[in-house]
Design an enzyme around this catalytic site. Structure first.
Site, short mmCIF file in Angstrom:
data_model
loop_
_atom_site.label_atom_id
_atom_site.label_comp_id
_atom_site.label_asym_id
_atom_site.label_seq_id
_atom_site.Cartn_x
_atom_site.Cartn_y
_atom_site.Cartn_z
N LYS A 107 4.32 6.00 2.14
CA LYS A 107 3.95 5.58 4.08
C LYS A 107 4.49 6.23 5.41
O LYS A 107 4.29 6.47 6.26
CB LYS A 107 3.90 3.92 4.00
N GLN A 113 7.47 -5.27 2.55
CA GLN A 113 7.36 -4.77 1.40
C GLN A 113 7.32 -5.42 0.42
O GLN A 113 7.89 -6.21 0.10
CB GLN A 113 7.90 -3.14 1.13
N ASP A 130 -1.08 -5.48 8.06
CA ASP A 130 -0.96 -5.69 6.79
C ASP A 130 -1.80 -6.43 6.01
O ASP A 130 -1.92 -7.15 5.25
CB ASP A 130 0.85 -5.74 5.87
#
Length: 274
Positions: free
Chosen positions: A50, A94, A117
């Site tokens: 990323k 994450q 996200d």
């Protein structure tokens, strides 16, 4: 006849080209803060990927690494700091986090306007009511991939295998919003092969390699494999490809789309803040 490949790498490259132009027009570097707790090798790889994609589109990736013994309270406090930091446009925690952490509490510490996200309850509700929030990145990537190949959704029977709040559930809601008829399946579904065989569009989102056998697939179905474990998807690929009309490879299908949507939503968050 073998299925046509839904090439996530090619489609994501086109999306990232648009993101690069969007970032250039913005006149500053959007900042994506990535929070990694612990030393999981796969998670480190994802965060590194990323960061690389951020650099290519002109964004700044700000990495926050916390030790594996971090508590829920410590993680929540750090995420709230990022939420309050005006220089940060998007926040990514994450997944997965170590077992001692309440992941939902950590997700909810992300300010909705920085939830690029799409993991908070607010984002889920806004997505469900079509009120302009950030979609969960992987389901959003699935929809973008289906659109890129102009696959019709209205009136189709979509079967989603998996009910994760950041993958299975939002994928079904996004398909429902496009007038598909959606069936959710999970570990306690009776006669899973029969349910899968009904699918015009199958979304496999469990994370159990080859859970779904190729001979379960309806001929002509569209197969989206969002599972990933040991470099293998949820669907028995070779056999499924002989029956499906379209299929995603693993890797190279859904994964690149997730990152593309994450960065596109980060650019959007920066633009909305401008």
């Amino acid at each position: 006849m073998a299925a046509e490949i839904l090439d996530g790498r090619a489609v994501s490259a086109k999306i990232l080209d648009l993101v690069t132009k969007d970032v250039a027009d913005l006149g500053r570097k959007p900042v994506l803060a990535t929070v990694l707790v612990g030393d999981d090798p796969a998670s480190r790889t994802y965060v590194r990927m990323k960061a690389g994609r951020c650099a290519k589109v002109g964004m700044e990736s700000r990495r926050i690494e916390l030790p594996g013994q971090t508590t829920t309270a410590e993680l929540v406090a750090r995420i709230r700091e990022l939420s309050d930091d005006p220089s940060v446009d998007g926040i990514l925690l994450q997944h997965p986090v170590p077992h001692q952490i309440d992941e939902r509490a950590a997700f909810e510490a992300i300010a909705p306007e920085k939830d690029v996200d799409g993991v908070t309850r607010t984002s889920f509700a806004m997505m469900a009511f079509d009120e302009g929030g950030f979609a969960s990145a992987t389901p959003g990537g699935i929809m973008a991939l289906l659109d890129a190949y102009e696959i019709p959704l209205s009136g189709k029977h979509a079967v989603v295998v998996g009910r994760s709040p950041i993958l299975g559930k939002p994928a079904g809601l996004l398909l429902l919003a496009r007038d598909a008829t959606v069936t959710y399946c999970h570990s306690r579904t009776t006669d899973l092969p029969a349910r899968v065989a009904e699918a015009d569009i199958l979304v496999a989102a469990v994370g159990r390699p080859a859970l779904i056998r190729g001979n379960w697939i309806k001929r002509g179905a569209v197969v989206i494999d969002a599972g990933y474990a040991d470099n293998t998807g949820d669907v028995e690929y070779e056999a499924a490809a002989e029956r499906a009309s379209f299929i995603t490879p693993v890797p190279g299908g859904v994964g690149p789309m997730t990152i593309a949507v994450l960065l596109a939503q980060t650019a959007r968050a920066a633009r909305q803040k401008k």
